[in-house]
Each structure stands twice: as structure tokens, then as C-alpha cells.
Design a protein around this motif. Sequence first.
Motif, mmCIF file in Angstrom:
data_model
loop_
_atom_site.group_PDB
_atom_site.id
_atom_site.type_symbol
_atom_site.label_atom_id
_atom_site.label_comp_id
_atom_site.label_asym_id
_atom_site.label_seq_id
_atom_site.Cartn_x
_atom_site.Cartn_y
_atom_site.Cartn_z
ATOM 1 N N ALA A 169 -7.801 8.405 -6.694
ATOM 2 C CA ALA A 169 -8.851 7.433 -6.383
ATOM 3 C C ALA A 169 -9.912 7.999 -5.435
ATOM 4 O O ALA A 169 -11.112 7.929 -5.750
ATOM 5 N N PRO A 170 -9.547 8.570 -4.275
ATOM 6 C CA PRO A 170 -10.602 9.134 -3.424
ATOM 7 C C PRO A 170 -11.325 10.320 -4.051
ATOM 8 O O PRO A 170 -12.522 10.514 -3.805
ATOM 9 N N LEU A 173 -13.850 8.658 -6.776
ATOM 10 C CA LEU A 173 -14.932 7.840 -6.219
ATOM 11 C C LEU A 173 -15.807 8.634 -5.255
ATOM 12 O O LEU A 173 -16.999 8.326 -5.100
ATOM 13 N N GLY A 215 -13.063 4.084 -2.595
ATOM 14 C CA GLY A 215 -11.967 4.967 -2.972
ATOM 15 C C GLY A 215 -10.818 4.891 -1.981
ATOM 16 O O GLY A 215 -9.643 4.915 -2.371
ATOM 17 N N CYS A 219 -7.131 3.582 -2.726
ATOM 18 C CA CYS A 219 -6.013 4.454 -2.387
ATOM 19 C C CYS A 219 -4.938 3.678 -1.622
ATOM 20 O O CYS A 219 -3.736 3.849 -1.870
#
Length: 281
Positions: A169-170, A173, A215, A219
Amino acid sequence: MNFITDYKLPLGHWMELLVDWLTIHAAVLFDTISIVLETVIMSLVDVFKWMPPALPIAITAALAWYLHRKVSLVVFIVAALLLILNLGYWQEMLETFVLVFSATVISVIVGVPIGIMAAHRPWLYTVLRPILDLMQTVPTFVYLIPTLVLFGLGIVPGLISTIIFSIAAPIRLTYLGVTRVPEELVEAGKAFGASRMKLLFKVELPAAMPSIMAGITQCIMLSLSMVVIAALVGADGLGKPVVRALNTVNISQGFEAGLAIVLVAIILDRLCKTPNQSSEG
């Protein structure tokens, strides 16, 4: 068609050989990682357990007021934490919070720089994209098998599995936020003679910050969704009573522990949202 089915590719066997090789030749490395991570996490848990419950509740409420200036949010957070305390899941909640916090911090420290590098090197994201797809689509139970073999029973395999599941996710994004920075801002920075590092920290990252924060929030939610899975390999936290309730078909315990997980998720989600997002939500 018989030719295809008769000659099966030994992918699973190759993975087993890799894990066996790592177990034999890198046992010291994995044992060291396991000891260090477990020591850090348990030390944090002990610090929170040492505090009287009123102190973490007051700190969380003050943080919510400082970030959002909303009385309703502060009241909700205090009420939710008092409810968790009343239900008897305070210690498990602290263990879950430390696990989610540790997984999120490691994921952000590793994932955000990778996302920045991928945004500036398109070939890197081309390589990373199928890997990230694989990390997010492989069933989470599959992660537990090699991590359990490599790190042993306890909180560490749950932490490693959580990081693998949530780090995408991080990365995604951050990549998305940096690549969508308006070209006019970048050109203006270059026109004023900004170096690449100043361009990154003064122009690109501030413009991409909403996407990066999204993000981080995602997370946190993904990490929290792994709590029950991590409990299957010995990780403490709110996942343990859920698994225990599942094994004994205890409806009341399962509902209470599940409600505690939901409350923790809502609190973390509301705290991590920017004021604009919070007002919209």
C-alpha cells in the motif's frame, strides 16, 4: 493435454528446497532478527502495560483533539477505549496496537523510499508491479508457512507476514502521489535552481503527501486485518480470543473480541486521516 498434466512443474518443491536451504545456511541471521524484533516489541508492550489505563486514554484523546479539534471524535475515542477496558481486552488491545504500529512503521520506512525510487525510475515500477500484485493476492495463510519455519513460533512470524501483506500500500500510493505531481510545480522548482533533493523534499513530497498519508492509513488497516491470522502462529493480541472463541464456538467472546478489533480500527483510521478527510468522512 496429458503431456501437460503428466509433467507437473515442481514449483512447490523448489520453494521447499529454498526454505530448507535458508533454514540451514541462514539460521543465525533469522534467529538474530527474531530475537531483536521480539525484544523490541515486547519491551514496547511492557511500557504500555506499566502505564495505568487512564494515561494512554488521555494521551490518545489529547492527540485526537490536537490533530482534528473535534469534540465528537474525542468523546468517541474515550468511550471506545473505556468500553474495551470494561470488556477485559485492554492488555490484548495494547499488544495488537504495538504489533500494528511496528508493522506500519517498518512498512512505511521501507515502502515510501521504494515508491519514490519507482516514481523516478519507470523500469523499477515495471519490475515491482507483478511482485506487489503477488504479495497482495497470495492468501495470507500461505505467508505463515515459510515465516513460521524460518522464525519459529511467536510474534515475529506474524509481524513479518503482516509487513509482507501491507507494505504494498505505501509503495503503490507513494508512487502514485509522486508521479501525479503537476509538471508545472516541478518546472517551477527547476527554474529556481532547486537541486534534485530540494525538488523532492520541497516540491514533490509536499504535493504527494495526501496520497502518501492515504497509503499509511491503508497500511494500518491492512496490518490490523492480519491480527487474527498472526494469532494462529503464536502472536499475542486481540486475535487470540477470536481464535479461541472460534475453536470453542463461544459466540459472546467472539463478538466482544471482534468488536474490540473494530473499535481499534476506527480509532486508528480517524486519527490518521487528515483534517480534510476527517471532515468529509
